[in-house]
Design a protein around this motif. Structure first.
Motif, short mmCIF file in Angstrom:
data_model
loop_
_atom_site.label_atom_id
_atom_site.label_comp_id
_atom_site.label_asym_id
_atom_site.label_seq_id
_atom_site.Cartn_x
_atom_site.Cartn_y
_atom_site.Cartn_z
N VAL A 11 0.83 -1.21 0.00
CA VAL A 11 0.00 0.00 0.00
C VAL A 11 0.86 1.25 0.00
O VAL A 11 0.64 2.19 -0.77
N GLN A 12 1.91 1.24 0.85
CA GLN A 12 2.74 2.43 0.95
C GLN A 12 3.40 2.73 -0.39
O GLN A 12 3.38 3.86 -0.89
N ASP A 13 3.93 1.67 -1.01
CA ASP A 13 4.55 1.83 -2.31
C ASP A 13 3.53 2.41 -3.29
O ASP A 13 3.82 3.35 -4.03
N ALA A 14 2.32 1.87 -3.24
CA ALA A 14 1.28 2.35 -4.16
C ALA A 14 1.02 3.83 -3.93
O ALA A 14 0.95 4.62 -4.88
N LEU A 15 0.92 4.23 -2.67
CA LEU A 15 0.62 5.64 -2.39
C LEU A 15 1.73 6.53 -2.92
O LEU A 15 1.49 7.50 -3.64
N VAL A 16 2.97 6.19 -2.59
CA VAL A 16 4.08 6.99 -3.08
C VAL A 16 4.04 7.05 -4.61
O VAL A 16 4.14 8.10 -5.22
N GLN A 17 3.83 5.88 -5.22
CA GLN A 17 3.83 5.81 -6.67
C GLN A 17 2.80 6.77 -7.25
O GLN A 17 3.10 7.50 -8.18
N TRP A 18 1.60 6.82 -6.67
CA TRP A 18 0.57 7.66 -7.30
C TRP A 18 0.65 9.09 -6.85
O TRP A 18 0.24 10.00 -7.58
N TRP A 19 1.24 9.31 -5.69
CA TRP A 19 1.59 10.68 -5.32
C TRP A 19 2.53 11.21 -6.37
O TRP A 19 2.36 12.30 -6.91
N LYS A 65 -7.15 -6.89 0.52
CA LYS A 65 -6.92 -6.19 1.80
C LYS A 65 -5.51 -5.61 1.80
O LYS A 65 -4.59 -6.23 1.25
N SER A 66 -5.36 -4.50 2.47
CA SER A 66 -4.03 -3.86 2.45
C SER A 66 -2.99 -4.79 3.07
O SER A 66 -1.83 -4.78 2.69
N GLY A 67 -3.45 -5.63 4.02
CA GLY A 67 -2.50 -6.51 4.70
C GLY A 67 -1.87 -7.55 3.79
O GLY A 67 -0.83 -8.11 4.10
N GLU A 68 -2.49 -7.78 2.65
CA GLU A 68 -1.98 -8.85 1.78
C GLU A 68 -0.76 -8.42 0.99
O GLU A 68 -0.09 -9.24 0.38
N PHE A 69 -0.48 -7.12 1.00
CA PHE A 69 0.55 -6.63 0.10
C PHE A 69 1.85 -6.28 0.81
O PHE A 69 2.75 -5.72 0.20
N ILE A 70 1.91 -6.59 2.11
CA ILE A 70 3.04 -6.04 2.88
C ILE A 70 4.38 -6.54 2.35
O ILE A 70 5.41 -5.95 2.62
N TYR A 71 4.39 -7.64 1.58
CA TYR A 71 5.67 -8.13 1.06
C TYR A 71 5.83 -7.83 -0.42
O TYR A 71 6.74 -8.31 -1.07
N ASP A 72 4.90 -7.03 -0.96
CA ASP A 72 4.95 -6.72 -2.39
C ASP A 72 5.91 -5.57 -2.66
O ASP A 72 5.59 -4.40 -2.39
N ARG A 73 7.08 -5.89 -3.13
CA ARG A 73 8.03 -4.85 -3.53
C ARG A 73 8.38 -5.03 -5.00
O ARG A 73 9.05 -6.00 -5.33
N PRO A 74 8.00 -4.19 -5.90
CA PRO A 74 7.02 -3.12 -5.73
C PRO A 74 5.61 -3.67 -5.74
O PRO A 74 5.41 -4.85 -6.02
N HIS A 75 4.63 -2.80 -5.48
CA HIS A 75 3.22 -3.22 -5.61
C HIS A 75 2.93 -3.42 -7.09
O HIS A 75 3.58 -2.81 -7.95
N LEU A 76 1.98 -4.28 -7.39
CA LEU A 76 1.65 -4.52 -8.80
C LEU A 76 0.15 -4.36 -9.03
O LEU A 76 -0.47 -5.15 -9.75
N GLU A 86 6.53 -1.74 11.27
CA GLU A 86 5.91 -2.60 12.28
C GLU A 86 4.42 -2.32 12.40
O GLU A 86 3.66 -3.19 12.78
N ASN A 87 3.97 -1.14 12.03
CA ASN A 87 2.53 -0.96 12.27
C ASN A 87 1.71 -0.86 10.98
O ASN A 87 0.75 -0.15 10.91
N VAL A 88 2.15 -1.61 9.98
CA VAL A 88 1.22 -1.84 8.87
C VAL A 88 0.39 -3.06 9.26
O VAL A 88 0.93 -4.04 9.78
N PRO A 89 -0.92 -2.98 9.04
CA PRO A 89 -1.79 -4.08 9.49
C PRO A 89 -1.29 -5.42 8.99
O PRO A 89 -1.00 -5.60 7.80
N LYS A 90 -1.14 -6.35 9.88
CA LYS A 90 -0.64 -7.69 9.51
C LYS A 90 -1.79 -8.67 9.45
O LYS A 90 -2.76 -8.56 10.19
N GLN A 112 2.92 4.96 7.70
CA GLN A 112 3.78 6.11 8.05
C GLN A 112 4.14 6.91 6.82
O GLN A 112 4.45 8.09 6.89
N VAL A 113 4.10 6.23 5.68
CA VAL A 113 4.52 6.90 4.47
C VAL A 113 3.70 8.17 4.27
O VAL A 113 4.17 9.17 3.72
N ILE A 114 2.48 8.17 4.78
CA ILE A 114 1.63 9.36 4.60
C ILE A 114 2.27 10.55 5.30
O ILE A 114 2.34 11.64 4.76
N LEU A 115 2.78 10.31 6.50
CA LEU A 115 3.47 11.41 7.19
C LEU A 115 4.62 11.90 6.34
O LEU A 115 4.80 13.09 6.12
#
Lengths: 720, 61, 796
Positions: free
Chosen positions: A208-216, A583-594, A533-537, B2-5
């Motif tokens: 999810v984080q990768d996706a957000l950065v990517q689309w930002w 679910k966002s939790g399913e992607f935590i090991y996706d580098r990069p997101h696809l 550590e605090n991405v939903p697992k 956290q990336v949002i921050l």
């Protein structure tokens, strides 16, 4: 620093007028590059369009749609528009500032550097060297060189600004500055990646984080690479071509500042209904809607500049093209925010509607404005007249028609397909198979290809026209000019330094402090980002095995994500078709997101276990054999190529250092593990009658391993 | 997330930079004349008189 | 006859034209400029804009006084050992070519380093090397190419600089507003859903807190300080409830964030300030090119010519003139001080500037003459008997300075007293109501009341509605000084007109002659004679002849003028019938005759000042909703065409400037709201005293006396309509107020129940602000559109 004004001290000389010259050579170079890459970019686009009609046009591995599409987008955005920006900036900046570019050497380095980068891109992408991130597919070595060249450009631009002879910075320059600053930030932000080999890397953020950065990034690439610089160009070239001042200069200033403060936050609207937190999605929507106001302010300002000159617009191809460009800008900036409204997006997303939308922007806004500038500028620096206004007018009409023929069918296609996707029979089952929805829009694809074709034809016409013009004229390499240098600024702070100025003003100091605090905050938070550590697992979700990682990288190499999404939105029509929503939790090991952004083919997030391994094997060999209306290219080479395992341990180690929890000794044992998994798959394939002694070592095995794993974790019972 | 921050702060920094640019612009009197600059850009260099002729033709022919 | 247009200025070339190959000029001046430009490669000037030049006819300004350092000092912006920078008003700037030419001035003179034109202000900032060109030479150079600089003794460098601090404040508020929205929306959009959400809540809260502090202390300070001042003076202005709201918003939000009990109302606060400041900016923008408060100094030259004992002339600043100084005045010069006339023979002094009576008055050696008059034909000398400040006429202003400027309170301010009271009471009531049951909620609800009742919308109504009115009026040639004027206009009951130059055209005119038996030759010579005289009647006759497309005959010898009698040249005579020594009988009511050897060539009737076009409808409409008066410096005319609209009892003649002012204040004593319309120096006192002083002006660059509004002469016909429009716009304001109140009521209904969540505030506040802005702007512009006023502005 802005207060230092001129490099030479007028007090020394007898008269104050400085004589200098404008560098037209660099402008010419960028102009030629623009025209050339314009042709390439559009032609490759045409090829991609045709491949969707005739799969046989995917000649070799290098020319499959999955690699051609990123080649097209990169060529169009960074080669064509990029050079167009530099052409426009280098010409207007010198004249607006009454100064030659800061350094001719830097100009040259900038030019050749940029062309080399484009070349590198044109080579690596077909070779499958890609990060899979849209508009940022280039791998890290190229990313670095982009940064270098971009900084060279920056030095050159700001250097010129510092030695300017015109005190006032015309609004266009503000747009140029904004472009440079933001693109720098975006490029760095989105290129945070950890290399494991010279040509490959994994992104710092996952899922999810990768996706957000990517689309930002993705959104702002559009905002600050395709829009702000071109607005700057509009504010210079439109008045010049029309030979009348912009309708309201004050409005243009307000336009700039409003845009700057809103644009950067509209990014998340590209992820509506994805696993991105709800509020972040809505945030993107709200800010996107706010954007309509400044954008339309800008468009009206541009069009009203021509009030009372419409008779000339009818005559003059340059003005005509600019008018269409500005109108297209208005259309696109209205449509964009509309598409970012959740309910609209629910329909438009993943369909060709989006494709049509962006092409209104690129073909209309960027393309037409660039053509207009070229037609106006080439004759000027070659001290002659345009070879043929007639041809230019023809080009105008062809291009306009091409644009419409391109966009309208795609809107139609998008709407059709989307509603077919959502169509249920009275007894509650999906009415159409995915293929049926695809077959339904093939005719639109044909129309789109036609539109694209004539647009390309227009570009050819232009190039011919320009070549003739250039032949007829003679380049004025150094255009003579004279102006008085700036002296100690009049704004009442004679020679005062900006920090002194701040110290005397508590408030500005306070703002400075605020920003300092924020920087501090960033420095604190940044490390936290590394440890997720605090991405939903989700309990069951495990890292990919080495073989799956290899398979995943093949998936990326082949650009499968150009046509297949991996994000099932929470709509009944999608869960019915593809399975449980993502679910966002399913992607935590996706580098990069696809996640992908377009569904030319069906979503693949829950493909795992849907078909037997042999189905994938045969499907990759010849998709049409499985269902003959499929437009997917053959990937037969996957069946023969041997999987390269050399980098696997390095990959695993890199992922571990990014936080993927593999057993510490896993890198040492990757190969055994791969053999084990490959053997299982090979066995299953053999039982289904596939004959190949080398099977275990083929690339296809890795890909199958990955595909069969996709989206299965949450349903799988916790392992023993 | 956290990336949002990270993104938020990055954006503030950029915006803050522009805020200062805005202050500079106002302070150095950039916006005290909202008419002339738009006209001034239309003037071409002395030596370009010949080109202007062409330019005129382009617009009127 | 075909008329060629001057290549330089485009004016028709008369018979004295100069023709070269394919170019021609109306006068040698234009020819000179043309060649200067051509020789310096500046002929692009003509390419940009055909015949863009300024006519060089009758262009003779004297800049010799600039040679005196202390006289030029006030005009110099900055000077070092090499360069000098001056900022000059060049009213002649009129087209893009002007900018181009002036900014290439360095081609005309290498001493000029750089020129920067401000087209809007018709002003040029010029940097030059004092070693190579003096400010005087510079001025003369500019005059030569058609841009004579205008030096005013009331000149000051700081005038019409925009309020930078306001821009800083807006920029800061805008920036913070944007980012705070960014950090507040997540809360409204259900931040909680996200698993990591709660952490954001805190962090965003703190970020908001950090961001808001500069806004509060910098962008908001003006309101807080104003409120403080108002309190200490015991007057209630709108700043009071605003600051109350601001403080409540901030305090409450800070508390919520620090105690982590909620997200706070930061976005509402930032938005509030942002909108307020925008409103301020909007209403503060007025017409930079016009100056509404010129005092007498604007009328007088910067310097006078003093004749030293050794007989030579030296320029001297007006305030340096001492009693006993001997000043020389050339024809056309303004008499700067009261003094004793010293001249060989009778001289005519034109007091039209002071009295409005245009015929020059005869004075002879030893007479006491007053400042404000103008030398007509002959040069003469005056021995100052008073300092400039002391002169009779200038008492008009000296007395003014004593007058206390009433603290201008607008509608909002007056309303806000009760408003504030109401808010406080409701707040307390709420507090009292909840306290027994739930003290926490009591505080919550009470602060909510203060927050929501903050009269942001109320405070925005006036700036946007009135700001829009000012802009619209500007389009129609009616330039209002400030929003206060608009409110004053509402209550006007009495309209006082000056005659000459206001109700009548300043230039007298004549109809066809009663008798005429002259050929074109005669007419040409008579025209030539008239052109040599400054007497209004000669000028009237001249303009009549020019309209007949007569061209002056070249006459070598000088025309002799006998004051109050007429002109004579060779065998021609024109003037009083008696003066013409007619053999035949003078025709009836002939006031001006032209004769050749006693043979009557032409006889003209009374030369009256024509009434302004459209005067009738204007008076008609005004008389319906107010009482009209007429004050004139002239002698009572035989006929008064306006008697239908203006009761003769209200018409007064031979009024001195003082009498006029007294008349106005007398009416005001009677509790009347008075508007004065005037044009000249002689009306200045009255204009100042009247509730609304409206100066009528023929063109922007010309002087108009201090006033609350300037009316373009060309817009006079629709003056009444414009006033009517302004009055109608009142309703827009009321509407805006109504909406604002409505919002407050809605908000309060939430607040008193302690139900005002940040979301509601965040929605309600911008919504109200924006709708007020829309009503104010949209309403006024729509009304303008519907009432179809004829757009009419000064010709550029």
């Amino acid at each position: 620093m802005m207060t230092t004004t001129t490099t030479s001290d007028p007090l020394e000389k007898e008269v104050d007028i400085e004589q200098f010259s404008y560098d037209n050579k660099i402008v010419r170079n960028f102009a030629f590059a623009t025209a050339f890459w314009g042709l390439i970019g559009t032609s490759v686009g045409l090829l991609a369009a045709l491949q969707l009609l005739f799969p046989s046009l995917n000649f070799t591995a290098e020319t499959t749609f999955g690699r051609i599409r990123p080649l097209h987008t990169n060529a169009a955005i960074f080669a064509f528009v990029g050079n167009g920006i530099f052409m426009g900036v280098y010409y207007s900046l010198q004249r607006l500032l009454k100064a030659r570019m800061f350094s001719d050497r830097l100009s040259k380095m900038h030019f050749w550097g940029w062309q080399l980068i484009i070349l590198a891109a044109a080579l690596t992408i077909p070779l499958g060297i890609s990060t899979s991130k849209e508009y940022a597919e280039l791998e890290w070595p190229i990313d670095l060189s982009i940064a270098v060249v971009w900084i060279i450009f920056g030095i050159n631009m700001f250097g010129t600004i510092l030695k300017r002879r015109e005190r006032h910075l015309y609004v266009a320059i503000w747009f140029y500055i904004a472009t440079w600053v933001t693109v720098t930030v975006l490029h760095v932000g989105n290129s945070l990646e950890l290399p494991y080999s010279f040509w490959h890397s994994y992104p710092v953020f996952a899922g999810v984080q990768d996706a957000l950065v990517q689309w930002w990034y993705g959104h702002n690439a559009v905002a600050f690479f395709l829009t702000t610089p071109y607005l700057g160009l509009m504010y210079y070239y439109l008045p010049k071509a029309a030979n009348r001042p912009v309708y309201s200069y004050r409005l243009s200033i307000i336009h700039f500042w409003a845009l700057i403060f809103i644009y950067i936050w509209a990014g998340p609207h590209h992820l509506l209904y994805t696993s991105l937190p709800d509020w972040a999605q809505s945030l993107g929507m709200v800010f996107s809607l706010m954007l309509i106001a400044p954008s339309w302010g800008g468009m009206l300002n541009g069009l009203l500049t021509l009030r009372g000159a419409w008779d000339r617009v009818r005559e003059d191809p340059v003005l005509k093209m600019m008018v269409v460009a500005v109108t297209a800008y208005g259309m696109a900036t209205l449509e964009g925010p509309l598409l970012s409204i959740k309910s609209v997006n629910a329909i438009s997303h993943y369909t060709d509607w989006t494709v049509g939308h962006v092409h209104i922007g690129t073909l209309g806004w960027n393309g037409m404005l660039t053509f207009g500038i070229l037609y106006w500028l080439i004759p000027k620096i070659f001290q002659t007249k345009l070879y043929s206004r007639k041809l230019a007018n023809t080009h105008f009409w062809i291009a306009t028609l091409g644009m419409l023929f391109y966009a309208i069918p795609l809107y139609w296609a998008g709407w059709t397909q989307s509603s077919m996707w959502k169509q249920f029979t009275p007894d509650g089952v999906l009415q159409y198979s995915f293929l049926e929805t695809l077959d339904a829009i093939i005719p639109m694809y044909a129309l789109r290809a036609f539109g694209g074709a004539i647009y390309v034809a227009g570009v050819v016409l232009m190039i011919y026209n320009l070549i003739k013009t250039v032949k007829g004229g003679q380049l004025l390499e150094n255009e003579f000019a004279e102006a008085a240098p700036l002296r100690a600024s009049k704004a009442g702070h004679k020679g005062e330094h900006w920090h002194r100025w701040i110290e005397r003003r508590p408030v500005q100091l306070m703002i400075g402090a605020t920003i300092a605090v924020l920087i501090g905050g960033m420095v604190e938070i940044f490390p936290m980002l590394m440890v997720d550590e605090n991405v939903p697992k989700i309990e069951n979700v495990q890292p990919y095995t080495a073989l799956e990682i290899e398979g995943r990288d093949i998936y990326i190499r082949e650009g499968c994500n150009a046509c297949h999404s991996q994000m099932i939105r929470p709509f009944r029509s999608e869960t019915e078709r593809y399975g449980e929503y993502s679910k966002s939790g399913e992607f935590i090991y996706d580098r990069p997101h696809l996640w992908g952004s377009k569904r030319t083919g069906p979503d693949l997030h829950r493909i795992g276990g849907k078909y037997p391994d042999s189905w994938h094997y045969n499907h990759m060999y010849d998709p049409q054999a499985m269902n003959e209306t499929s437009i997917m290219p053959d990937y037969d080479w996957l069946l023969v190529r041997e999987l390269n395992r050399d980098y696997t341990p390095a990959k695993i180690r890199t992922l571990m250092s990014l936080g993927t929890p593999y057993a510490d000794d896993y890198p040492e044992h990757v190969h055994e593990d791969m053999d084990r998994q490959a053997a299982e798959i090979a066995a299953r394939l053999r039982t289904d009658g596939i004959e190949d002694d080398e099977l275990e070592s083929r690339e296809i095995i890795a890909l199958i391993a990955y595909l069969q794993r996709l989206g299965t974790d949450i349903s799988r019972q916790p392992e023993q | 997330m956290q990336v949002i921050l990270f993104l938020a702060l990055l954006s503030i920094l950029v915006a803050g930079g522009f805020l200062f640019a805005f202050f500079w612009a106002v302070r150095s009197g950039q916006y005290e004349d909202e008419v002339t600059p738009a006209i001034r850009i239309l003037f071409d260099e002395p030596t370009s008189a010949k080109q202007d002729q062409h330019d005129d033709d382009d617009n009127n022919v | 006859m075909n008329q060629l247009a001057c290549t330089h200025c485009g004016e028709p070339c008369l018979e004295d034209q100069i023709v070269e190959t394919d170019v021609q000029f109306c006068c040698s001046g234009c020819q000179t400029v043309y060649h200067i430009l051509k020789d310096n490669g500046l002929s692009d000037f003509y390419r940009l804009d055909n015949a863009a030049g300024q006519s060089q006819r009758n262009n003779s300004t004297d800049y010799s006084w600039l040679s005196v350092p202390e006289l030029q000092a006030p005009f110099i912006q900055f000077q070092d050992d090499q360069h000098t920078r001056v900022q000059l008003d060049l009213p002649a700037i009129h087209c893009t070519s002007c900018i181009w030419l002036l900014e290439h001035l360095n081609r005309l003179h290498e001493g000029v380093s750089s020129v920067q034109v401000n087209f809007g202000l018709k002003r040029a900032t010029i940097l030059f090397r004092q070693a190579k060109i003096s400010i005087q030479e510079l001025s003369e150079l500019l005059a030569k190419i058609g841009y004579p600089p205008l030096y005013r003794s009331d000149h000051d460098q700081t005038q019409s600089l925009p309020n930078r601090r306001l821009l800083y404040q807006i920029g800061l508020a805008g920036f913070v507003f944007g980012n705070i929205m960014l950090f507040s929306f997540p809360e409204y959009l259900g931040l909680g859903i996200d698993l990591a959400g709660e952490r954001f809540e805190q962090l965003f809260g703190y970020l908001n807190l950090i961001l808001i502090i500069p806004v509060l202390l910098y962008s908001g300070r003006d309101y807080l300080l104003a409120a403080y001042r108002a309190l200490s003076q015991g007057v209630a202005t709108v700043d009071l409830p605003i600051s109350l709201g601001i403080m409540a918003l901030f305090g409450r939000s800070a508390y919520e964030v620090l105690s982590q009990s909620g997200p706070g109302y930061f976005d509402s606060l930032a938005g509030l300030l942002f909108f307020l400041l925008i409103g301020k900016w909007f209403q503060s923008r007025t017409f930079s090119r016009l100056s509404f408060d010129r005092d007498y100094r604007a009328y007088f030259p910067v310097a006078a010519r003093r004749k030293e004992s050794n007989g030579q002339l030296t320029p001297v600043a007006l305030d340096r003139i001492q009693i006993g100084d001997r000043l020389q005045l050339r024809p056309g010069d303004l008499i700067p001080v009261d003094g004793i006339l010293s001249a060989q023979q009778q001289v005519g002094v034109d007091y039209s500037f002071v009295t409005g009576e245009s015929a020059p008055q005869l004075r002879q050696d030893g007479d006491l003459i007053y400042a404000g008059g103008r030398a007509t034909q002959q040069a003469f000398e005056v021995v100052a008997t008073k300092a400039v400040e002391q002169s009779y006429l200038l008492q008009l202003w000296r007395d003014q300075e004593g007058a206390p400027s009433s603290l201008e309170q607008n509608l909002t301010d007056r309303a806000s007293k009760y408003f504030t009271l109401a808010v406080v009471i409701i707040g307390l009531a709420t507090l009292a109501y909840w306290w027994p049951s739930d003290p926490a909620k009591a505080a919550y609800a009470a602060t909510s009341v203060l927050i929501i009742a903050c009269p942001c919308a109320l405070a925005l109504a006036i700036p946007f509605t009135y700001g829009a009115i000012i802009r619209v009026m500007g389009r129609y040639g009616f330039y209002l000084r400030s929003v206060q004027v608009i409110e004053k206009i509402q209550g006007l009951q009495h309209f006082i007109f000056d005659k000459t130059g206001t109700l009548c055209l300043s230039q007298a005119s004549t109809s066809a002659p009663l008798q005429a038996k002259w050929n074109e030759q005669d007419q040409a010579i008579v025209l030539a004679m008239c052109l040599q005289s400054k007497h209004p009647k000669s000028q009237t006759l001249a303009s009549y002849l020019v309209n007949q497309s007569i061209h002056p005959a070249p006459i070598e010898s000088v025309v002799t003028e006998s004051i109050g009698q007429g002109l004579s040249f060779q065998e021609y005579r024109l003037g009083q019938p008696a003066f013409c020594q007619l053999q035949e009988a003078t025709p009836q009511n002939a006031k001006l005759c032209v004769a050749k050897n006693g043979q009557l060539l032409a006889a003209f009737g009374a030369m009256s000042n024509q009434l302004r076009p459209g005067w009738e409808q204007v008076l008609e409409q005004l008389s319906t909703n107010g009482e009209l008066h007429l004050l004139s410096g002239d002698y009572q005319p035989s006929t008064q065409d306006w008697s239908d609209q203006i009761p003769l009892g209200n018409c007064h003649f031979e009024q001195s400037p003082f009498a006029k002012r007294a008349y106005v204040s007398a009416l005001q004593k009677g509790g009347k709201k008075v508007a004065m319309l005037g044009d000249g120096l002689n009306d200045a006192g009255a204009l100042n005293t009247a509730d609304v002083g409206i100066a009528i002006s023929e063109d922007q660059s010309s002087f108009s006396p201090a006033s609350d509004a300037i009316l373009a002469a060309s817009s006079f016909p629709q003056f009444a309509d414009l006033l009517g429009f302004i009055k109608r716009c009142r309703w827009m304001l009321y509407l805006a107020f109504a909406v604002a109140i409505a919002y407050n009521i809605i908000g309060l209904s939430f607040a008193v129940q302690g139900e005002l969540s940040p979301v509601i505030a965040a929605i309600l506040m911008p919504l109200s602000s924006i709708s007020i802005v829309l009503i104010g702007l949209g309403g006024v512009y729509l009304m303008a559109w519907f009432s179809r006023l004829k757009t009419d502005q000064w010709k550029k």
